[in-house]
Design a protein around this motif. Structure first.
Motif, short mmCIF file in Angstrom:
data_model
loop_
_atom_site.label_atom_id
_atom_site.label_comp_id
_atom_site.label_asym_id
_atom_site.label_seq_id
_atom_site.Cartn_x
_atom_site.Cartn_y
_atom_site.Cartn_z
N THR A 24 116.16 -6.15 -24.59
CA THR A 24 115.27 -5.51 -25.56
C THR A 24 116.10 -4.98 -26.72
O THR A 24 117.33 -4.84 -26.61
CB THR A 24 114.50 -4.34 -24.92
OG1 THR A 24 115.44 -3.30 -24.58
CG2 THR A 24 113.76 -4.78 -23.67
N ARG A 25 115.43 -4.65 -27.80
CA ARG A 25 116.15 -4.12 -28.97
C ARG A 25 116.84 -2.80 -28.63
O ARG A 25 117.86 -2.46 -29.20
CB ARG A 25 115.20 -3.96 -30.15
CG ARG A 25 114.10 -2.92 -29.97
CD ARG A 25 113.20 -2.83 -31.20
NE ARG A 25 113.95 -2.58 -32.40
CZ ARG A 25 114.31 -1.38 -32.84
NH1 ARG A 25 113.98 -0.31 -32.13
NH2 ARG A 25 114.98 -1.23 -33.96
N GLN A 26 116.27 -2.06 -27.67
CA GLN A 26 116.85 -0.77 -27.30
C GLN A 26 118.21 -0.94 -26.59
O GLN A 26 119.00 0.00 -26.54
CB GLN A 26 115.89 0.00 -26.38
CG GLN A 26 114.63 0.53 -27.06
CD GLN A 26 113.58 -0.54 -27.29
OE1 GLN A 26 113.64 -1.62 -26.70
NE2 GLN A 26 112.61 -0.26 -28.14
N GLU A 27 118.46 -2.13 -26.04
CA GLU A 27 119.70 -2.35 -25.29
C GLU A 27 120.83 -2.90 -26.15
O GLU A 27 121.96 -3.04 -25.67
CB GLU A 27 119.42 -3.32 -24.13
CG GLU A 27 118.46 -2.76 -23.09
CD GLU A 27 118.17 -3.76 -21.96
OE1 GLU A 27 118.68 -4.89 -22.03
OE2 GLU A 27 117.44 -3.40 -21.04
N GLU A 63 116.32 -8.71 -35.11
CA GLU A 63 117.17 -7.53 -35.18
C GLU A 63 118.50 -7.82 -35.87
O GLU A 63 119.49 -7.11 -35.67
CB GLU A 63 117.43 -6.99 -33.77
CG GLU A 63 116.19 -6.50 -33.05
CD GLU A 63 115.58 -5.28 -33.71
OE1 GLU A 63 116.35 -4.41 -34.18
OE2 GLU A 63 114.33 -5.20 -33.77
#
Length: 325
Positions: A200-203, A230
């Motif tokens: 995910t983008r959070q990772e 991203e």
């Protein structure tokens, strides 16, 4: 004399029949399906329209294109594909693996032409590259040789690189094949690989922290739709971590990435437009081989290289298709 008149009459009747058939066909309607935001393919889609216009299909005259974007929310793709089917489009042009798979899952009758798919055979879009089968064909965006070439370019830019990170999304279907080819290429170049995952983008930020902690000398960012969306954040994190990075798309370099080698989507979309025209004129997708891109582009950002303290070999700069100063 009578024979000549008869022949002229026959020719005239044949020409009239062709004209009537073309007129009866009427305007054509295409659907465009992408899992990414419009900005990711705006220029490429403009090239697609331009090529279709050259081939005789003009929006507002004999062509309509309905656009559908998931903006990174891939769970919306099946509904977006179904909406295009309800519009009774003549053909769906899909960008990226998620959008193309959604289109194929939604219809087995409407022709589909894809672009931006790294491994159409591996993800099940086609039966074979030479004879795709069913209702799908297109232009692939990657091949094993490309992966080896990127690793070779990374070694050329950072000759001392012994430990190279590979940023991957294991949830993206083509990743396993790409990672296998990357491993083989790294081994042949004497590089040790550090596989770093980001689902995910959070990772993504944590992935770069892991690279820094492992003292990676460089990073290869593998193909992934989420990484494309991203790209600015990834380029910024690579710069902040002071890790030279190579990508598959010039769009990464345009937002501050160091180097890219891969398909030029402006050209790939034009190439796809040629396939679209063939299908609109009666060709079957099943009989049209999946095509390799017309060419691959090398793009280098010298400004980023200077900021990282790297000196790009002059011979490499000369080989570049585009240089960001």
């Amino acid at each position: 004399m009578k024979l000549t008149i008869a022949r002229l009459t026959l020719v005239a009747l044949l020409l009239l029949a062709v004209a009537l058939a073309a007129g009866a066909q009427g305007p054509r309607r295409l659907g465009y399906l992408s899992g990414n935001p419009p900005s990711d393919t705006r220029d490429a889609l403009a090239g697609f329209r331009t090529k279709l216009r050259e081939l005789g299909y003009v929006e507002g005259d004999n062509l309509t294109i309905d656009l559908r974007y998931a903006n990174g929310r891939y769970e919306l793709l099946p509904d977006l594909a179904a909406a295009l089917v309800r519009l009774k489009v003549d053909l769906i042009f899909s960008y990226g693996t998620p959008g193309s798979l959604a289109a194929k899952s939604t219809t087995s009758t409407i022709p589909i032409v894809f672009s931006g798919v790294a491994d159409p055979l591996g993800v099940g879009l086609v039966s074979t590259v030479a004879r795709p089968g069913a209702n799908v064909t297109g232009v692939m965006s990657n091949n094993p040789e490309m992966t080896a070439k990127r690793m070779s370019l990374l070694k050329e830019i950072v000759p001392s690189a012994a430990r190279v990170a590979v940023l991957t999304n294991p949830d993206f279907k083509p990743t396993a094949n790409m990672l296998r080819e990357t491993t083989l290429a790294a081994r042949s170049l004497g590089m040790e690989l550090q596989v770093v995952e980001a689902r995910t983008r959070q990772e993504i930020a944590a992935a770069f922290e892991a690279m820094s902690a492992a003292k990676a000398n460089a990073v290869a960012v593998l193909v992934d739709p989420m990484f494309i969306a991203e790209r600015q954040r990834i380029a910024e994190l690579a710069m902040r971590s002071r890790i030279p990075a190579i990508y598959h798309l010039r769009q990464f370099v345009e937002v501050g990435g160091l180097i890219s080698y891969g398909v030029d989507y402006l050209e790939a979309f034009q190439q796809a437009a040629v396939l679209v025209e063939k299908i609109l004129k009666g060709a079957k997708p099943a009989d049209l081989p999946v095509e390799q891109p017309w060419r691959f582009a090398l793009v280098i950002n010298l400004k980023t290289a200077r900021a990282l303290g790297l000196t790009i070999p002059p011979s490499l700069v000369l080989r570049a298709d585009h240089v960001v100063e």
